[in-house]
Design a protein around this motif. Structure first.
Motif, PDB file in Angstrom:
ATOM      1  N   PRO A   9       0.808  -1.226   0.000  1.00 60.01           N
ATOM      2  CA  PRO A   9       0.000   0.000   0.000  1.00 60.01           C
ATOM      3  C   PRO A   9       0.839   1.273   0.000  1.00 60.01           C
ATOM      4  N   THR A  10       2.005   1.211   0.654  1.00 62.83           N
ATOM      5  CA  THR A  10       2.848   2.410   0.728  1.00 62.83           C
ATOM      6  C   THR A  10       3.443   2.785  -0.619  1.00 62.83           C
ATOM      7  N   GLN A  11       3.446   1.855  -1.584  1.00 64.02           N
ATOM      8  CA  GLN A  11       3.997   2.127  -2.904  1.00 64.02           C
ATOM      9  C   GLN A  11       2.914   2.372  -3.954  1.00 64.02           C
ATOM     10  N   CYS A  12       1.666   2.442  -3.513  1.00 66.65           N
ATOM     11  CA  CYS A  12       0.552   2.613  -4.442  1.00 66.65           C
ATOM     12  C   CYS A  12       0.243   4.100  -4.599  1.00 66.65           C
ATOM     13  N   SER A  13       0.515   4.649  -5.770  1.00 62.15           N
ATOM     14  CA  SER A  13       0.297   6.078  -5.990  1.00 62.15           C
ATOM     15  C   SER A  13      -1.196   6.436  -5.947  1.00 62.15           C
ATOM     16  N   MET A  14      -2.055   5.487  -6.374  1.00 61.45           N
ATOM     17  CA  MET A  14      -3.492   5.756  -6.314  1.00 61.45           C
ATOM     18  C   MET A  14      -3.951   5.872  -4.866  1.00 61.45           C
ATOM     19  N   ARG A  15      -3.476   4.954  -4.034  1.00 62.34           N
ATOM     20  CA  ARG A  15      -3.861   4.996  -2.618  1.00 62.34           C
ATOM     21  C   ARG A  15      -3.333   6.261  -1.949  1.00 62.34           C
ATOM     22  N   GLN A  16      -2.125   6.654  -2.316  1.00 65.59           N
ATOM     23  CA  GLN A  16      -1.574   7.896  -1.766  1.00 65.59           C
ATOM     24  C   GLN A  16      -2.421   9.096  -2.167  1.00 65.59           C
ATOM     25  N   ALA A  17      -2.955   9.067  -3.385  1.00 68.92           N
ATOM     26  CA  ALA A  17      -3.831  10.159  -3.833  1.00 68.92           C
ATOM     27  C   ALA A  17      -5.136  10.171  -3.038  1.00 68.92           C
ATOM     28  N   PHE A  18      -5.678   8.960  -2.741  1.00 65.59           N
ATOM     29  CA  PHE A  18      -6.871   8.891  -1.893  1.00 65.59           C
ATOM     30  C   PHE A  18      -6.616   9.640  -0.589  1.00 65.59           C
ATOM     31  N   ARG A  19      -5.492   9.279   0.028  1.00 61.21           N
ATOM     32  CA  ARG A  19      -5.190   9.826   1.352  1.00 61.21           C
ATOM     33  C   ARG A  19      -4.956  11.329   1.303  1.00 61.21           C
ATOM     34  N   ALA A  20      -4.278  11.781   0.266  1.00 57.30           N
ATOM     35  CA  ALA A  20      -3.923  13.201   0.170  1.00 57.30           C
ATOM     36  C   ALA A  20      -5.085  14.060  -0.314  1.00 57.30           C
ATOM     37  N   GLY A  21      -6.081  13.440  -0.929  1.00 59.39           N
ATOM     38  CA  GLY A  21      -7.205  14.200  -1.457  1.00 59.39           C
ATOM     39  C   GLY A  21      -6.814  15.084  -2.618  1.00 59.39           C
ATOM     40  N   LYS A  22      -5.898  14.582  -3.471  1.00 57.64           N
ATOM     41  CA  LYS A  22      -5.405  15.369  -4.601  1.00 57.64           C
ATOM     42  C   LYS A  22      -5.615  14.606  -5.914  1.00 57.64           C
ATOM     43  N   PRO A  23      -5.758  15.325  -7.029  1.00 57.60           N
ATOM     44  CA  PRO A  23      -5.839  14.641  -8.330  1.00 57.60           C
ATOM     45  C   PRO A  23      -4.526  13.931  -8.649  1.00 57.60           C
ATOM     46  N   ALA A  24      -4.625  12.806  -9.361  1.00 52.40           N
ATOM     47  CA  ALA A  24      -3.431  12.068  -9.765  1.00 52.40           C
ATOM     48  C   ALA A  24      -3.778  11.212 -10.969  1.00 52.40           C
ATOM     49  N   GLN A  25      -2.728  10.771 -11.686  1.00 51.85           N
ATOM     50  CA  GLN A  25      -2.904   9.917 -12.855  1.00 51.85           C
ATOM     51  C   GLN A  25      -1.855   8.819 -12.841  1.00 51.85           C
ATOM     52  N   GLY A  26      -2.173   7.712 -13.503  1.00 49.73           N
ATOM     53  CA  GLY A  26      -1.225   6.621 -13.622  1.00 49.73           C
ATOM     54  C   GLY A  26      -1.501   5.830 -14.882  1.00 49.73           C
ATOM     55  N   GLY A  27      -0.451   5.229 -15.452  1.00 49.47           N
ATOM     56  CA  GLY A  27      -0.647   4.530 -16.706  1.00 49.47           C
ATOM     57  C   GLY A  27       0.031   3.193 -16.790  1.00 49.47           C
ATOM     58  N   ASP A  28       0.544   2.681 -15.688  1.00 48.70           N
ATOM     59  CA  ASP A  28       1.250   1.400 -15.720  1.00 48.70           C
ATOM     60  C   ASP A  28       0.786   0.553 -14.545  1.00 48.70           C
ATOM     61  N   GLU A  29      -0.512   0.279 -14.512  1.00 51.07           N
ATOM     62  CA  GLU A  29      -1.119  -0.453 -13.398  1.00 51.07           C
ATOM     63  C   GLU A  29      -1.877  -1.661 -13.949  1.00 51.07           C
ATOM     64  N   TYR A  30      -2.228  -2.575 -13.048  1.00 54.85           N
ATOM     65  CA  TYR A  30      -3.035  -3.740 -13.409  1.00 54.85           C
ATOM     66  C   TYR A  30      -4.165  -3.893 -12.396  1.00 54.85           C
ATOM     67  N   PHE A  31      -5.362  -4.229 -12.887  1.00 56.74           N
ATOM     68  CA  PHE A  31      -6.487  -4.592 -12.032  1.00 56.74           C
ATOM     69  C   PHE A  31      -6.775  -6.071 -12.243  1.00 56.74           C
ATOM     70  N   GLU A  32      -7.170  -6.750 -11.179  1.00 55.90           N
ATOM     71  CA  GLU A  32      -7.473  -8.178 -11.251  1.00 55.90           C
ATOM     72  C   GLU A  32      -8.975  -8.385 -11.453  1.00 55.90           C
ATOM     73  N   ARG A  33      -9.315  -9.182 -12.462  1.00 58.36           N
ATOM     74  CA  ARG A  33     -10.707  -9.536 -12.707  1.00 58.36           C
ATOM     75  C   ARG A  33     -11.129 -10.657 -11.750  1.00 58.36           C
ATOM     76  N   ALA A  34     -12.405 -10.992 -11.751  1.00 61.37           N
ATOM     77  CA  ALA A  34     -12.922 -12.014 -10.845  1.00 61.37           C
ATOM     78  C   ALA A  34     -12.274 -13.367 -11.079  1.00 61.37           C
ATOM     79  N   ASP A  35     -11.880 -13.661 -12.344  1.00 64.41           N
ATOM     80  CA  ASP A  35     -11.278 -14.962 -12.638  1.00 64.41           C
ATOM     81  C   ASP A  35      -9.773 -14.993 -12.411  1.00 64.41           C
ATOM     82  N   GLY A  36      -9.222 -13.896 -11.883  1.00 65.22           N
ATOM     83  CA  GLY A  36      -7.793 -13.845 -11.587  1.00 65.22           C
ATOM     84  C   GLY A  36      -6.946 -13.296 -12.710  1.00 65.22           C
ATOM     85  N   SER A  37      -7.516 -13.083 -13.880  1.00 66.28           N
ATOM     86  CA  SER A  37      -6.737 -12.507 -14.979  1.00 66.28           C
ATOM     87  C   SER A  37      -6.476 -11.029 -14.714  1.00 66.28           C
TER      88      SER A  37
END
Length: 577
Positions: free
Chosen positions: A79-107
């Protein structure tokens, strides 16, 4: 539309689902969800459900980072290395382009994302997350050149979603304007001017606000009535107020001789504010043109271009829908208030007795409801008192209340029997000849004996008990005479109860909206009411009722009807007839 489920227990305390956000998220047109201050998902649109193959009830209440974020090999990043989570905490706009989300089947899905602060409602704040598959950015129209001070495509999407949510979540026109100004300043401009067309087709400059750093400063001297809308003027504001077109404007637009009073006012506006670039668009609802929105830049970087007009027009359209809804609500409210004033009676004058009444409508309804009070003099000289509650707080409940009240008056007047007999007769008639399905009430008779003492007789049909407060501050509930509510179909005998009213005492009849509060029991509400009533026993009766409502602070989830009666401070023998 995405499905929502209500969390329970610990999850509910951590993340409360916000179904009212769904329409705004659906309008974005790509995957979007909202998280609370802790990063837990509280709403997601159907695009998120489809892309991640996760129904909303699997998303809502979950920590977005723990559930979705993965590295390229499937591991969960700290969590400490997640820029999105850091943006949540800081309440500031942010962008990222090299991330992955996990689907329900694990892909894993390679995604790009943007986040921006997002007001959920009231004082709650959260974060809007918009994401899409890398290489599949949503088409938002050509934007070949990005001028200084303009927004990115995702920032535009986030702004429009926030505009929809904030503006459509209130039915107060002034609040709509206040929120609109807060949305566009200072993100798009440093000046916002709102001109509105009144019901008499007059123009009023309703708001002139400047962004000074983080502060929004109103300039009331520039607000007020405006000249009439010219029918032929080609100037930008005149065209916007006629609903013809949007336009860009600057000081040079108004350097020539004014062709109308409105043009002269615009010249004054530009000269006073120092606006060097402005976008002027109609505020147009599906039914009519409601006014115009002017965004101006004086010190804000960059100048408005034609590419900016669609965004400002979209914002103005959303404002128009919200204003239209607010105006319709206000008109409905005025009609309903007039109806309620005719339904609730004036109190009779009874020598020796003081009476005062109050009615508070449920604010989320149409200003009418099923709660009511009544007082009238009977042929034998007694005074009848009644407070009741027909289920609901809408026009149907108000109509049922009127039926019930009128029938009660007729039975009480014609039969001159005990309160229990009158209410029993009323209960027999409810189902065959009224639309009322369920109701509660207290009916009482107040009479003065030959020695000047006042006596109360009453029956209670499933209603909260009357409260009796002596002038010394002793307060207790009159719990006798209690029976079933009306409309059950049961024919169980009803009871009467009688009590002598002490000199200077206060009798309080009320409906349950005064004592019911979410998270508290009825006993809590009754205790709170008794304590405050006892403390106010020495107040004059109008002050007693007003202060009691102020201190008890009904939550406003239901109507409140209240009738207070006070006896004379000393016994006076009634003159012989």
């Amino acid at each position: 539309m995405g499905r929502q489920s209500t969390q329970t227990g610990q999850e509910q305390s951590a993340a409360v689902p916000c179904a009212h956000l769904i329409p705004a998220l659906e309008a974005i047109g790509t995957c979007a969800y909202v998280v609370d201050e802790q990063g837990r998902i509280i709403a997601a649109n159907s695009s998120v459900e489809d892309l991640l193959d996760r129904p909303a009830d699997e998303l809502v209440g979950q920590d977005a980072h723990d559930l979705l974020h993965r590295e390229c090999k499937g591991q969960q990043p700290p969590p400490t290395q997640c820029s999105m989570r850091q943006a949540f905490r800081a309440g500031k706009p942010a962008q990222g382009g090299d991330e992955y989300f996990e689907r329900a089947d694990g892909s894993l899905l390679p995604i790009s994302w943007t986040v921006t602060p997002y007001r959920i409602g009231g004082t709650r704040s959260g974060t809007l997350v918009v994401f899409y598959l890398r290489g599949h950015a949503p088409a938002l129209g050509p934007r070949p050149h990005r001028a200084a001070g303009t927004l990115t495509d995702f920032e535009r999407l986030a702004l429009l979603a926030e505009t929809t949510t904030q503006l459509t979540s209130t039915l107060d026109a002034e609040e709509v304007l206040r929120r609109l100004v807060g949305l566009v300043l200072p993100r798009l401009a440093d000046w916002a001017v709102i001109d509105l067309i009144t019901e008499r087709d007059e123009v009023r400059r309703a708001a002139v606000v400047q962004a000074d750093g983080d502060a929004l400063v109103p300039h009331e001297k520039l607000e007020g009535p405006m000249p009439p809308i010219p029918e032929e003027s080609p100037m930008p504001l005149a065209r916007a107020l006629r609903g013809v077109a949007s336009a860009l404007a600057g000081p040079e637009t108004y350097r020539g001789a004014p062709d109308s009073g409105i043009t002269a006012e615009q010249h004054r506006l530009f000269e006073t504010t120092g606006i060097r670039s402005a976008a002027i668009v109609p505020i147009r609802s599906p039914r009519d043109v409601l006014g115009a929105l002017t965004l101006g830049r004086a010190s804000h970087p960059g100048a408005f271009t034609v590419d900016d007009l669609p965004l400002v027009e979209d914002i103005a359209r959303r404002a128009a829908v919200a204003l239209d809804n607010a105006h319709l609500y206000q008109r409905q409210r005025k009609v309903a208030e007039t109806m309620q004033n005719h339904l609730l009676p004036q109190m009779p004058h009874v020598p020796g007795l003081q009476m005062t009444v109050r009615y508070l409508p449920a604010p989320d309804a149409s200003q009418v409801g099923g709660d009511w009070y009544d007082a009238f003099t009977l042929p034998d000289g007694a005074t009848a008192l009644a407070v009741g509650d027909v289920a609901g707080h809408d026009l149907e409940a108000a109509a049922g209340m009127a039926q019930l009240r009128n029938m009660l008056r007729a039975y009480a007047w014609s039969q001159l029997q005990s309160p229990s007999r009158v209410v029993a007769r009323l209960d027999e008639a409810i189902m065959p000849i009224t639309d009322v399905t369920m109701a509660t009430l207290v009916l009482a008779r107040v009479t003065q004996n030959g020695d000047g003492h006042w006596q109360l007789s009453w029956t209670n049909a499933g209603h909260p008990p009357p409260l009796l407060i002596t002038r010394d501050g002793l307060a207790h509930y009159l719990t006798d005479g209690h029976g079933l509510l009306l409309g059950t179909g049961a024919r169980i005998p009803r009871a009467d109860a009688t009590v002598m009213l002490p000199p200077g005492c206060t009798l309080l009849l009320y409906t349950d909206g005064l004592i019911e509060k979410p998270g508290h029991t009825l006993d809590d509400g009754l205790t709170r009411l008794r304590q405050h009533a006892a403390a106010l026993a020495h107040r004059p009766l109008p002050s007693f009722t007003d202060q009691l409502l102020h201190r008890v602070q009904p939550p406003g989830l239901d109507d409140v009807a209240l009738l207070a009666l006070r006896t004379p401070s000393s016994h006076r023998t009634r003159p012989a007839r």
